[in-house]
Design a protein around this motif. Sequence first.
Motif, mmCIF file in Angstrom:
data_model
loop_
_atom_site.group_PDB
_atom_site.id
_atom_site.type_symbol
_atom_site.label_atom_id
_atom_site.label_comp_id
_atom_site.label_asym_id
_atom_site.label_seq_id
_atom_site.Cartn_x
_atom_site.Cartn_y
_atom_site.Cartn_z
ATOM 1 N N ASP A 1 0.673 -1.071 0.106
ATOM 2 C CA ASP A 1 -0.084 0.057 -0.025
ATOM 3 C C ASP A 1 0.916 1.120 0.012
ATOM 4 O O ASP A 1 1.796 1.696 0.838
ATOM 5 N N GLN A 2 0.908 2.009 -1.041
ATOM 6 C CA GLN A 2 1.734 3.227 -1.248
ATOM 7 C C GLN A 2 1.118 4.395 -0.777
ATOM 8 O O GLN A 2 1.433 5.566 -1.123
ATOM 9 N N GLN A 3 0.667 4.625 0.753
ATOM 10 C CA GLN A 3 0.296 5.666 1.448
ATOM 11 C C GLN A 3 1.586 6.263 1.644
ATOM 12 O O GLN A 3 2.686 5.801 2.130
ATOM 13 N N GLU B 1 3.823 5.699 6.275
ATOM 14 C CA GLU B 1 3.978 4.262 6.603
ATOM 15 C C GLU B 1 3.054 3.661 7.496
ATOM 16 O O GLU B 1 2.562 2.757 7.332
ATOM 17 N N ARG C 1 -0.715 2.424 6.210
ATOM 18 C CA ARG C 1 -0.548 1.434 5.027
ATOM 19 C C ARG C 1 -1.154 0.106 5.579
ATOM 20 O O ARG C 1 -1.315 -0.239 6.633
ATOM 21 N N GLU C 2 -1.958 -0.299 4.526
ATOM 22 C CA GLU C 2 -2.759 -1.888 4.856
ATOM 23 C C GLU C 2 -2.258 -2.765 3.559
ATOM 24 O O GLU C 2 -2.779 -2.780 2.472
ATOM 25 N N ASN C 3 -0.956 -3.193 3.799
ATOM 26 C CA ASN C 3 -0.655 -3.933 2.822
ATOM 27 C C ASN C 3 -1.305 -5.380 2.824
ATOM 28 O O ASN C 3 -1.883 -5.816 3.895
ATOM 29 N N ARG D 1 -7.473 1.088 -2.231
ATOM 30 C CA ARG D 1 -6.538 1.895 -1.507
ATOM 31 C C ARG D 1 -5.441 2.305 -2.605
ATOM 32 O O ARG D 1 -5.491 1.996 -3.769
ATOM 33 N N ARG D 2 -4.261 2.746 -2.238
ATOM 34 C CA ARG D 2 -3.302 3.294 -3.122
ATOM 35 C C ARG D 2 -2.316 2.114 -3.439
ATOM 36 O O ARG D 2 -1.136 2.172 -3.227
ATOM 37 N N TYR D 3 -2.864 1.164 -3.966
ATOM 38 C CA TYR D 3 -1.915 -0.166 -4.291
ATOM 39 C C TYR D 3 -1.435 0.126 -5.784
ATOM 40 O O TYR D 3 -0.230 -0.281 -6.102
#
Length: 427
Positions: A359-361, A364, A367-369, A408-410
């Motif tokens: 997740d490129q939030q 850090e 982020r929710e990888n 999200r920002r994947y």
Amino acid sequence: MAEAREVALPSGYDDEFVNPVDEDLHCSICRLPLKEAVQTGICGHRFCRQCLDEHFRRLELNGELLNCPVDRNILIRDADIFADKATKRKILSFIIKCPSNGCQWTGELRSKTDHLTSCPRKIVACTNKNCSETMTRNKLQKHMTTTCAWRILSCTHCSESHPECKTKAHHADCKKFPLNCSQNCGAVIPREKISAHIEKDCPLTIIACPYFDHVGCEAEIQRREVESHLQAAMRLHLDLACVKLGDTQKKFEETTKKLVERVNALEKDMHSKERCESFTWRIDGFSEVLRKAKSGEQTFIESSPFYRYGYKCKLRIHPNGCDSGENTHLTVYLVIMKGEYDTTLTWPFDKKFTFTLIDQQENEHDRENIVKSCTSNPKKRSFARSVKEQNIGWGFAESVSHEELQKRRYIVDDTIFVHVHFTSVGY
């Protein structure tokens, strides 16, 4: 007549004739027997060619007409002057003495040149380069080969050639010139080997005890005294050897301790690395990759091969999924390949691997990888040593759904990051 005697250098013969030469065979200018006789056609007077030419030259310099120096009759050079060959032959037949002092030769004047080329009493110059001495011919050979200071001699030591007068100077520099040892040991050595002789052979050279490096004996003796020193200092050398051995033992123990500590540290570091190794794959232009996958133009993409724990691997992604994830998910597989270290590795592949879609939030902590973990299965062909270029991939058919990819920002700037993390588990 007075003017005729003004010729600077007579050209007629000045040889000593055995018999007197008739007056009419003398040049009217130089008063010597005619040489290269010429005669005037008008008045019949005879002259040496050179004497008459010099007379004409003087007249021409003064702008006067050419004339006979005896009776002043006007003459034309080409018409009134001719060679008197009969007179020339007559004079050349007269008997003369050799002009060289001490030579007894007599003969016709015409033979003079031939005689002088071999006359033993003729004064000649030395032909050795730089020599300016003259002598009679019969002494020339001895002078050139025996007494001439410029005769060329070959050095008896190095065979180089030099004039005799330069020989002494050459010997002062000749590398092969024999010299006495500067330490007066009695040896005679070529100049170029003096240094080597003193360093390696001369018995009078002061050298260190042979045991200096081994046990630390600091004695300095002449080379010829080495054996007697070794005999006399035997006890000293033994004591020094014992001290040296003790110091060596102590240093050995210290070094061994440091090596053990270093090995332990390296093993600890190696185990730490074995517990965690990873690889991150950046995929640009993901929208185009997904479009090609959905159209069937290119159903999967692969990362560049990489090594982890010595195993050669790569990642494979099916953007439009495969198997149970086809048309709904993004599928991620790990592929084991044939590598250059395979013969040294443990098989089957025994590592745990975890896939992470990052997740490129910006923050850090926000982020929710998306994380998927898998442990290798020793019974599956995917983890055996590859006999071909690569094995069948192993991973998750439903790694992440297409819907989740958009939540999200994947995907940022049409780019995604897939991370694989390895840990050692063993079987």
